[in-house]
Design an enzyme around this catalytic site. Structure first.
Site, PDB file in Angstrom:
ATOM      1  N   SER A   8      12.860   5.928   6.752  1.00 42.28           N
ATOM      2  CA  SER A   8      12.629   5.589   8.157  1.00 42.28           C
ATOM      3  C   SER A   8      13.101   4.170   8.437  1.00 42.28           C
ATOM      4  CB  SER A   8      11.132   5.707   8.470  1.00 42.28           C
ATOM      5  OG  SER A   8      10.865   5.254   9.781  1.00 42.28           O
ATOM      6  N   GLU A  62       0.809  -1.208   0.000  1.00 39.96           N
ATOM      7  CA  GLU A  62       0.000   0.000   0.000  1.00 39.96           C
ATOM      8  C   GLU A  62       0.845   1.262   0.000  1.00 39.96           C
ATOM      9  OE1 GLU A  62      -1.857  -1.099   3.690  1.00 39.96           O
ATOM     10  OE2 GLU A  62      -0.623   0.290   4.790  1.00 39.96           O
ATOM     11  N   CYS A  79       3.729   8.376   1.280  1.00 36.03           N
ATOM     12  CA  CYS A  79       4.303   7.376   2.178  1.00 36.03           C
ATOM     13  C   CYS A  79       4.430   6.071   1.381  1.00 36.03           C
ATOM     14  CB  CYS A  79       3.364   7.234   3.366  1.00 36.03           C
ATOM     15  SG  CYS A  79       3.925   6.062   4.579  1.00 36.03           S
ATOM     16  N   ASN A  90      -1.721   4.203  17.020  1.00 34.67           N
ATOM     17  CA  ASN A  90      -2.932   3.932  16.259  1.00 34.67           C
ATOM     18  C   ASN A  90      -3.350   2.482  16.512  1.00 34.67           C
ATOM     19  OD1 ASN A  90      -4.991   4.213  14.449  1.00 34.67           O
ATOM     20  ND2 ASN A  90      -3.687   5.037  12.821  1.00 34.67           N
ATOM     21  N   CYS A 124      -0.231   2.446   9.112  1.00 31.35           N
ATOM     22  CA  CYS A 124       0.607   1.281   8.855  1.00 31.35           C
ATOM     23  C   CYS A 124      -0.126  -0.064   8.741  1.00 31.35           C
ATOM     24  CB  CYS A 124       1.618   1.201  10.005  1.00 31.35           C
ATOM     25  SG  CYS A 124       3.140   0.381   9.581  1.00 31.35           S
ATOM     26  N   CYS A 158       3.011  -2.738  15.881  1.00 33.03           N
ATOM     27  CA  CYS A 158       2.820  -2.443  14.453  1.00 33.03           C
ATOM     28  C   CYS A 158       2.072  -3.565  13.757  1.00 33.03           C
ATOM     29  CB  CYS A 158       4.183  -2.225  13.789  1.00 33.03           C
ATOM     30  SG  CYS A 158       4.079  -2.090  11.993  1.00 33.03           S
ATOM     31  N   GLY A 183       7.090  -2.296   5.647  1.00 34.02           N
ATOM     32  CA  GLY A 183       8.420  -2.870   5.491  1.00 34.02           C
ATOM     33  C   GLY A 183       9.551  -2.064   6.097  1.00 34.02           C
ATOM     34  N   GLU A 184      10.697  -2.717   6.211  1.00 33.46           N
ATOM     35  CA  GLU A 184      11.904  -2.070   6.725  1.00 33.46           C
ATOM     36  C   GLU A 184      12.815  -1.784   5.525  1.00 33.46           C
ATOM     37  OE1 GLU A 184      13.390  -0.700   9.481  1.00 33.46           O
ATOM     38  OE2 GLU A 184      14.954  -0.418   7.981  1.00 33.46           O
ATOM     39  N   CYS A 206       7.606  -5.684  15.202  1.00 34.14           N
ATOM     40  CA  CYS A 206       7.449  -4.737  16.308  1.00 34.14           C
ATOM     41  C   CYS A 206       6.064  -4.973  16.911  1.00 34.14           C
ATOM     42  CB  CYS A 206       7.581  -3.300  15.817  1.00 34.14           C
ATOM     43  SG  CYS A 206       9.214  -2.987  15.137  1.00 34.14           S
ATOM     44  N   CYS A 223       6.545  -7.302   6.885  1.00 27.06           N
ATOM     45  CA  CYS A 223       7.820  -6.916   7.502  1.00 27.06           C
ATOM     46  C   CYS A 223       8.262  -8.065   8.401  1.00 27.06           C
ATOM     47  CB  CYS A 223       7.657  -5.633   8.313  1.00 27.06           C
ATOM     48  SG  CYS A 223       9.209  -5.026   9.025  1.00 27.06           S
ATOM     49  N   SER A 244      13.086   5.027  14.165  1.00 25.22           N
ATOM     50  CA  SER A 244      11.975   4.644  15.026  1.00 25.22           C
ATOM     51  C   SER A 244      12.516   4.229  16.385  1.00 25.22           C
ATOM     52  CB  SER A 244      11.196   3.496  14.382  1.00 25.22           C
ATOM     53  OG  SER A 244      10.547   3.958  13.221  1.00 25.22           O
ATOM     54  N   LEU A 245      12.600   5.171  17.276  1.00 24.17           N
ATOM     55  CA  LEU A 245      13.203   4.906  18.588  1.00 24.17           C
ATOM     56  C   LEU A 245      12.174   4.280  19.533  1.00 24.17           C
ATOM     57  CD1 LEU A 245      15.918   5.233  20.011  1.00 24.17           C
ATOM     58  CD2 LEU A 245      15.112   7.423  20.896  1.00 24.17           C
ATOM     59  N   HIS A 246      11.099   4.988  19.789  1.00 21.98           N
ATOM     60  CA  HIS A 246       9.933   4.478  20.531  1.00 21.98           C
ATOM     61  C   HIS A 246      10.141   4.160  22.002  1.00 21.98           C
ATOM     62  CE1 HIS A 246       8.121   4.480  16.687  1.00 21.98           C
ATOM     63  NE2 HIS A 246       8.608   3.338  16.263  1.00 21.98           N
TER      64      HIS A 246
HETATM   65  N1  SAH Z   1      10.081  -0.121   9.189  1.00 18.72           N
HETATM   66  C1  SAH Z   1      10.369   1.261   9.238  1.00 18.72           C
HETATM   67  C2  SAH Z   1       9.463   2.104   8.363  1.00 18.72           C
HETATM   68  C3  SAH Z   1       8.012   1.727   8.319  1.00 18.72           C
HETATM   69  S1  SAH Z   1       7.073   1.951   9.814  1.00 18.72           S
HETATM   70  C4  SAH Z   1      10.326   1.751  10.660  1.00 18.72           C
HETATM   71  O1  SAH Z   1       9.907   1.002  11.529  1.00 18.72           O
HETATM   72  O2  SAH Z   1      10.783   2.861  10.877  1.00 18.72           O
HETATM   73  C5  SAH Z   1       6.766   3.695   9.745  1.00 18.72           C
HETATM   74  C6  SAH Z   1       6.403   4.318  11.104  1.00 18.72           C
HETATM   75  O3  SAH Z   1       5.074   3.954  11.502  1.00 18.72           O
HETATM   76  C7  SAH Z   1       7.314   3.845  12.221  1.00 18.72           C
HETATM   77  O4  SAH Z   1       7.800   4.907  12.988  1.00 18.72           O
HETATM   78  C8  SAH Z   1       6.407   2.960  13.000  1.00 18.72           C
HETATM   79  O5  SAH Z   1       6.851   2.865  14.287  1.00 18.72           O
HETATM   80  C9  SAH Z   1       5.078   3.638  12.878  1.00 18.72           C
HETATM   81  N2  SAH Z   1       3.951   2.797  13.273  1.00 18.72           N
HETATM   82  C10 SAH Z   1       3.777   1.486  13.026  1.00 18.72           C
HETATM   83  N3  SAH Z   1       2.639   1.021  13.576  1.00 18.72           N
HETATM   84  C11 SAH Z   1       2.054   2.068  14.192  1.00 18.72           C
HETATM   85  C12 SAH Z   1       0.860   2.230  14.943  1.00 18.72           C
HETATM   86  N4  SAH Z   1       0.019   1.222  15.170  1.00 18.72           N
HETATM   87  N5  SAH Z   1       0.579   3.467  15.427  1.00 18.72           N
HETATM   88  C13 SAH Z   1       1.402   4.499  15.201  1.00 18.72           C
HETATM   89  N6  SAH Z   1       2.558   4.399  14.503  1.00 18.72           N
HETATM   90  C14 SAH Z   1       2.888   3.206  14.003  1.00 18.72           C
HETATM   91 FE1  SF4 Z   2       8.481  -3.426  10.436  1.00 18.62          FE
HETATM   92 FE2  SF4 Z   2       8.632  -0.780  10.915  1.00 18.62          FE
HETATM   93 FE3  SF4 Z   2       6.390  -2.159  11.517  1.00 18.62          FE
HETATM   94 FE4  SF4 Z   2       8.611  -2.543  12.945  1.00 18.62          FE
HETATM   95  S1  SF4 Z   2       7.412  -0.627  12.793  1.00 18.62           S
HETATM   96  S2  SF4 Z   2       7.249  -4.174  12.147  1.00 18.62           S
HETATM   97  S3  SF4 Z   2      10.182  -2.359  11.389  1.00 18.62           S
HETATM   98  S4  SF4 Z   2       7.229  -1.827   9.481  1.00 18.62           S
END
Ligand code: SAH
Ligand code: SF4
Length: 419
Positions: free
Chosen positions: A248, A124, A137, A349, A392, A151, A216-217, A148, A144, A270-272
């Site tokens: 990212s 997508e 985006c 989200n 995502c 996600c 994806g990463e 995570c 992926c 993506s530190l989190h």
């Molecule tokens: N894999 C890469 C890029 C794709 S994810 C990465 O992880 O950086 C893109 C962004 O969306 C990341 O910062 C991810 O943490 C965020 N994301 C994924 N799932 C989410 C959710 N449920 N709510 C908010 N942000 C989310």
């Molecule tokens: Fe993959 Fe990024 Fe989602 Fe983590 S946040 S599962 S690296 S797409």
């Protein structure tokens, strides 16, 4: 006809072992899709099809301009090619686009496309218009592998790398949809000097920025992402400035220096979380490349390519990573590594089946204030396109559910027919 022996376009068997990508999916009509090919690869394809070297070189340069700068998909319209040449090309090649399965527009103007590859994989892309910019985006993989915990994309079973054509194809499809291909002249094609000069400007256009933040990463699909972004940045290609592109990553430390050198776009990380325990849970890749190692790689990144500041993405999850102490620790870490950084606070989200909840608005505001008072910009990202599930991985999952429901119905019909 192309053959499996073609060195620039290896054609593996029909069944891909997941997650190995298929560079070129054989078409039933035997024609080769030029979408995603570099100049050199186009030249190779033309030679393979029978042109001599000199002709192949000239034609590949013209084709490159038509494909990536003008967005033309019809050889018949490539007016600086002689008519017989246009026909010859149309018999052997096509200029494809990702297939659109579903296109949706949110009431806030966010658009979302569910796309399908030639071998039936869904991915997508999302377009987010703002007052002064429009951000596309883009996905780098189907699914992926990194899982995570917050996600939805990470919960998808199927994973495959997208090809350069499928990645750049997303941007091209968006330009098709927004009607934003430059008219341009063919002058640059006959002028070697002009190649690196972007004639395309972002002024007055809707699509001004690209973020590799879809499914994806991207650093796990490094070569394809790099090759696709090169086409996007090429002055005679899509001609978007590298300053308007952000990649990212969840923190694939060993690939970050290469990303700086070979791609050179802005970096988002993506530190989190700020403690090992919490980041291990949210981003399991942290067990391999820890926070300190990641921040050191971030400190080295701008040095390597003079990029502007790094963006840290931080998803706000209730009672998980959102305390005052977390905010203070975030400031300390960023200062310790002297990072020219900004923090993007992303309200979590939720998706069906997750145990996490989004932090309250007050908590997000308090967190943001602490980081801001620490001297670091910490805007809260406004959720966009929620009504069309533009976060995502959500649209794809919805359609997968649909097909599961369909399968159930088919099974019931079969059952009924049997007995
Ligand atoms: N894999 C890469 C890029 C794709 S994810 C990465 O992880 O950086 C893109 C962004 O969306 C990341 O910062 C991810 O943490 C965020 N994301 C994924 N799932 C989410 C959710 N449920 N709510 C908010 N942000 C989310
Ligand atoms: Fe993959 Fe990024 Fe989602 Fe983590 S946040 S599962 S690296 S797409």
């Amino acid at each position: 006809m192309h053959s499996a022996a073609n060195p620039i376009m290896p054609i593996p068997g029909l069944i891909d072992p997941v997650p190995v990508p298929r560079a070129v999916t054989p078409r039933e009509d035997g024609r080769v899709d030029m979408l995603g090919l570099t100049r050199a690869q186009m030249k190779g394809a033309l030679e393979e099809a029978g042109l001599d070297q000199k002709a192949a070189k000239l034609r590949s340069k013209q084709l490159f301009h038509w494909l990536y700068h003008r967005g033309e998909t019809d050889f018949e319209k490539m007016t600086d090619l002689a008519k017989p040449m246009r026909l010859w090309m149309a018999e052997r090649f096509i200029v494809g686009r990702p297939q659109v399965v579903e296109a949706q527009v949110s009431n806030d103007g966010t658009r979302k496309w569910l796309l399908r590859s030639d071998d039936g994989q869904d991915y997508e892309m999302v377009f987010i218009p703002d007052a002064d910019r429009g951000t596309l985006c883009v996905s780098s993989q189907v699914g992926c592998t990194l899982n995570c915990s917050f996600c939805h994309t990470g919960t998808m079973r199927l994973v495959r790398n997208l090809t350069p054509g499928e990645i750049v194809g997303q941007v091209m499809l968006a330009r098709d949809a927004l009607g934003e291909w430059p008219k341009g002249s063919m002058a640059s094609v006959n002028d070697d000097e002009a190649d690196d000069e972007a004639q395309y400007t972002a002024d007055g256009r809707m699509l001004t920025n690209i973020v590799m933040m879809g499914m994806g990463e991207p650093l796990y699909n490094f070569d394809h992402v790099r090759d696709a972004l090169k086409l996007v940045m090429d002055g005679d290609g899509l001609a978007l400035s590298k300053r308007r592109i952000t990649l990212s990553t969840s923190g694939v430390v060993p690939m970050m220096a290469r990303a700086a050198e070979e791609i050179g776009v802005n970096l988002a990380v993506s530190l989190h979380a700020v403690t090992k325990e919490v980041r291990d849970e949210l981003v399991p890749l942290n067990r391999k490349y820890g926070i300190e190692e990641l921040l050191q790689a971030c400190a080295d990144y701008p040095k390597a390519n003079n990029a502007r500041r790094i963006t840290f993405e931080y998803v706000m999850i209730k009672d998980k990573n959102d305390s005052d102490a977390d905010a203070h620790e975030l400031v300390r870490l960023i200062r310790k590594y002297k990072l020219p950084a900004k923090v993007n606070l992303i309200p979590f989200n939720p998706w069906p089946g997750t145990d996490y909840e989004c932090s309250s608005q007050e908590r997000i505001r308090a967190f943001s204030t602490i980081v801001f008072e620490g001297g670091i910009s910490a805007p809260v990202r406004t959720p966009r396109g929620r009504d069309i599930m533009a976060a995502c991985g959500q649209l794809k999952s919805a359609s997968e559910k649909k097909s599961k429901a369909e399968m159930k119905r088919l099974a019931e019909e079969k059952q009924a027919a049997l007995g």
